[in-house]
Design a protein around this motif. Structure first.
Motif, PDB file in Angstrom:
ATOM      1  N   TYR A 160       0.848  -1.197   0.000  1.00 57.53           N
ATOM      2  CA  TYR A 160       0.000   0.000   0.000  1.00 57.53           C
ATOM      3  C   TYR A 160       0.883   1.246   0.000  1.00 57.53           C
ATOM      4  N   CYS A 161       0.255   2.394  -0.233  1.00 57.09           N
ATOM      5  CA  CYS A 161       0.927   3.675  -0.071  1.00 57.09           C
ATOM      6  C   CYS A 161       0.649   4.170   1.343  1.00 57.09           C
ATOM      7  N   GLY A 162       1.702   4.467   2.085  1.00 62.99           N
ATOM      8  CA  GLY A 162       1.564   4.971   3.440  1.00 62.99           C
ATOM      9  C   GLY A 162       2.061   6.400   3.538  1.00 62.99           C
ATOM     10  N   THR A 163       1.755   7.040   4.645  1.00 62.20           N
ATOM     11  CA  THR A 163       2.192   8.416   4.856  1.00 62.20           C
ATOM     12  C   THR A 163       3.091   8.485   6.072  1.00 62.20           C
ATOM     13  N   GLY A 164       4.167   9.278   5.976  1.00 62.40           N
ATOM     14  CA  GLY A 164       5.118   9.422   7.069  1.00 62.40           C
ATOM     15  C   GLY A 164       4.495  10.095   8.275  1.00 62.40           C
ATOM     16  N   GLN A 165       4.828   9.601   9.466  1.00 60.57           N
ATOM     17  CA  GLN A 165       4.257  10.134  10.696  1.00 60.57           C
ATOM     18  C   GLN A 165       5.149  11.196  11.345  1.00 60.57           C
ATOM     19  N   THR A 166       6.280  11.501  10.724  1.00 60.89           N
ATOM     20  CA  THR A 166       7.179  12.511  11.275  1.00 60.89           C
ATOM     21  C   THR A 166       6.815  13.895  10.732  1.00 60.89           C
ATOM     22  N   ALA A 167       7.522  14.913  11.209  1.00 59.30           N
ATOM     23  CA  ALA A 167       7.241  16.281  10.777  1.00 59.30           C
ATOM     24  C   ALA A 167       7.513  16.478   9.284  1.00 59.30           C
ATOM     25  N   LYS A 168       8.463  15.701   8.737  1.00 54.27           N
ATOM     26  CA  LYS A 168       8.778  15.818   7.315  1.00 54.27           C
ATOM     27  C   LYS A 168       7.702  15.193   6.443  1.00 54.27           C
ATOM     28  N   GLY A 169       6.931  14.276   6.986  1.00 52.46           N
ATOM     29  CA  GLY A 169       5.872  13.645   6.216  1.00 52.46           C
ATOM     30  C   GLY A 169       6.421  12.788   5.093  1.00 52.46           C
ATOM     31  N   GLY A 170       5.714  12.778   3.960  1.00 57.98           N
ATOM     32  CA  GLY A 170       6.133  12.001   2.805  1.00 57.98           C
ATOM     33  C   GLY A 170       5.158  10.883   2.484  1.00 57.98           C
TER      34      GLY A 170
ATOM     35  N   VAL B 226       8.880  -4.651   5.164  1.00 57.72           N
ATOM     36  CA  VAL B 226       9.800  -5.292   4.229  1.00 57.72           C
ATOM     37  C   VAL B 226      10.300  -4.272   3.218  1.00 57.72           C
ATOM     38  N   ILE B 227       9.410  -3.423   2.737  1.00 60.73           N
ATOM     39  CA  ILE B 227       9.741  -2.321   1.829  1.00 60.73           C
ATOM     40  C   ILE B 227       9.168  -1.040   2.419  1.00 60.73           C
ATOM     41  N   GLN B 228       9.957   0.033   2.414  1.00 59.70           N
ATOM     42  CA  GLN B 228       9.482   1.341   2.884  1.00 59.70           C
ATOM     43  C   GLN B 228      10.327   2.413   2.198  1.00 59.70           C
ATOM     44  N   LYS B 229       9.803   2.931   1.073  1.00 59.93           N
ATOM     45  CA  LYS B 229      10.573   3.883   0.269  1.00 59.93           C
ATOM     46  C   LYS B 229       9.695   5.081  -0.082  1.00 59.93           C
ATOM     47  N   GLN B 230      10.256   6.276   0.078  1.00 58.21           N
ATOM     48  CA  GLN B 230       9.492   7.477  -0.231  1.00 58.21           C
ATOM     49  C   GLN B 230       9.325   7.621  -1.742  1.00 58.21           C
ATOM     50  N   ILE B 231       8.083   7.883  -2.161  1.00 54.96           N
ATOM     51  CA  ILE B 231       7.775   8.004  -3.588  1.00 54.96           C
ATOM     52  C   ILE B 231       7.064   9.312  -3.913  1.00 54.96           C
ATOM     53  N   GLY B 232       6.896  10.176  -2.925  1.00 55.61           N
ATOM     54  CA  GLY B 232       6.208  11.444  -3.185  1.00 55.61           C
ATOM     55  C   GLY B 232       6.107  12.299  -1.942  1.00 55.61           C
ATOM     56  N   ARG B 233       5.458  13.458  -2.087  1.00 52.93           N
ATOM     57  CA  ARG B 233       5.269  14.381  -0.976  1.00 52.93           C
ATOM     58  C   ARG B 233       3.937  14.096  -0.280  1.00 52.93           C
ATOM     59  N   TRP B 234       3.900  14.415   1.018  1.00 48.12           N
ATOM     60  CA  TRP B 234       2.656  14.340   1.782  1.00 48.12           C
ATOM     61  C   TRP B 234       2.833  15.182   3.047  1.00 48.12           C
TER      62      TRP B 234
ATOM     63  N   GLN C  77       2.029   2.619  -7.553  1.00 50.52           N
ATOM     64  CA  GLN C  77       2.059   3.822  -8.377  1.00 50.52           C
ATOM     65  C   GLN C  77       1.141   4.896  -7.813  1.00 50.52           C
ATOM     66  N   PRO C  78       1.706   6.065  -7.455  1.00 54.91           N
ATOM     67  CA  PRO C  78       0.838   7.188  -7.072  1.00 54.91           C
ATOM     68  C   PRO C  78      -0.018   7.605  -8.265  1.00 54.91           C
ATOM     69  N   THR C  79      -1.254   7.950  -8.038  1.00 51.32           N
ATOM     70  CA  THR C  79      -2.132   8.385  -9.122  1.00 51.32           C
ATOM     71  C   THR C  79      -1.539   9.644  -9.772  1.00 51.32           C
ATOM     72  N   GLY C  80      -1.274   9.546 -11.073  1.00 45.93           N
ATOM     73  CA  GLY C  80      -0.651  10.657 -11.783  1.00 45.93           C
ATOM     74  C   GLY C  80       0.855  10.676 -11.697  1.00 45.93           C
ATOM     75  N   GLY C  81       1.456   9.670 -11.031  1.00 42.18           N
ATOM     76  CA  GLY C  81       2.904   9.634 -10.880  1.00 42.18           C
ATOM     77  C   GLY C  81       3.508   8.399 -11.524  1.00 42.18           C
TER      78      GLY C  81
END
Length: 238
Positions: free
Chosen positions: A154-164, A178-186, A211-215
């Motif tokens: 799934y696509c997750g969102t960062g819980q820190t101040a930087k987000g992502g 197992v996998i945790q890689k930033q793929i966009g802004r949030w 795949q992010p929608t539009g990305g």
């Protein structure tokens, strides 16, 4: 010559009974078979629901309702669920929980109950045990988990101040993703709905595409072991 006298009949009966009782107490009792439970899902029911970012001028039935089902263990309702369950093993499955949340403000007198999508649950059909699943960075707004075996992508969102916005693959029983890689802004003020397209799984070699929608799409190879699912014979009596 010594004469032997027989014991009185009542004494013989008492001694025989005492010996029988002592012998029976030493015999091991047969093991009690574990209690099994009937786990079922009730019929689909539509309930009102409106995400916070839904456009008020572009609402439809799909965006203002949730399809929920009651989860029963034997004849007792234990949870409300939503979406389709996923069989992990021949006795365990995952399903997403639906929550009823009290939306009453402190200044309001009456309770105001609303429906919201909740976390995922792991259900054991044999014991009736229900456990909440912790999926790293899972966001009820942005995340839509797609399961394969004991993995959720799934696509997750960062819980820190930087987000992502992150591509996440989590495995049941594992402490870390197992996998945790930033793929966009949030957060994104004007993000697409849905935020990401449903994850696409491949069996051999095991890999998943997010795949992010539009990305741009990102593909990840998964190197892991067999399902790590806690399954036991102890019945859930709660």
């Amino acid at each position: 010559m010594q004469t032997l006298r027989s014991a009185p009949v009542p004494l013989l009966i008492a001694l025989s009974f005492a010996g029988f009782t002592h012998t029976s107490a030493e015999e091991p009792k047969p093991a009690k078979p574990p209690k099994t439970h009937a786990v079922t899902l009730g019929p689909v029911r539509k309930v009102p629901y409106t995400p916070a970012e839904t456009d008020r001028n572009n609402r439809n039935e799909e965006s203002t309702t949730l399809k929920v089902r009651a989860l029963f263990v034997d004849t007792r309702q234990r949870e409300w669920t939503m979406g389709e369950p996923h069989d992990v093993t021949d006795r365990s499955f995952t399903v997403r929980r639906a929550l009823r949340i009290n939306d009453r403000l402190p200044t309001e007198a009456e309770d105001r109950w609303t429906w919201q999508p909740g976390p995922w649950l792991l259900v054991d059909r044999v014991t009736g045990h229900i456990a909440a699943i912790h999926l790293p960075d899972f966001d009820p707004v942005a995340s839509d988990a797609v399961w394969f075996r004991d993995y959720a992508a799934y696509c997750g969102t960062g819980q820190t101040a930087k987000g992502g916005l992150y591509a996440v693959v989590a495995q049941l029983g594992a402490r870390h993703a197992v996998i945790q890689k930033q793929i966009g802004r949030w957060p994104q003020p004007d993000h697409f709905i849905p935020v990401c397209q449903p994850a696409a799984w491949q069996r051999q070699p095991m890999r998943v595409t997010l795949q992010p929608t539009g990305g741009e799409a990102s593909t990840f190879d998964i190197v892991g072991s067999a399902a790590i699912v806690e399954e036991g014979d102890a019945a859930d009596d709660n």
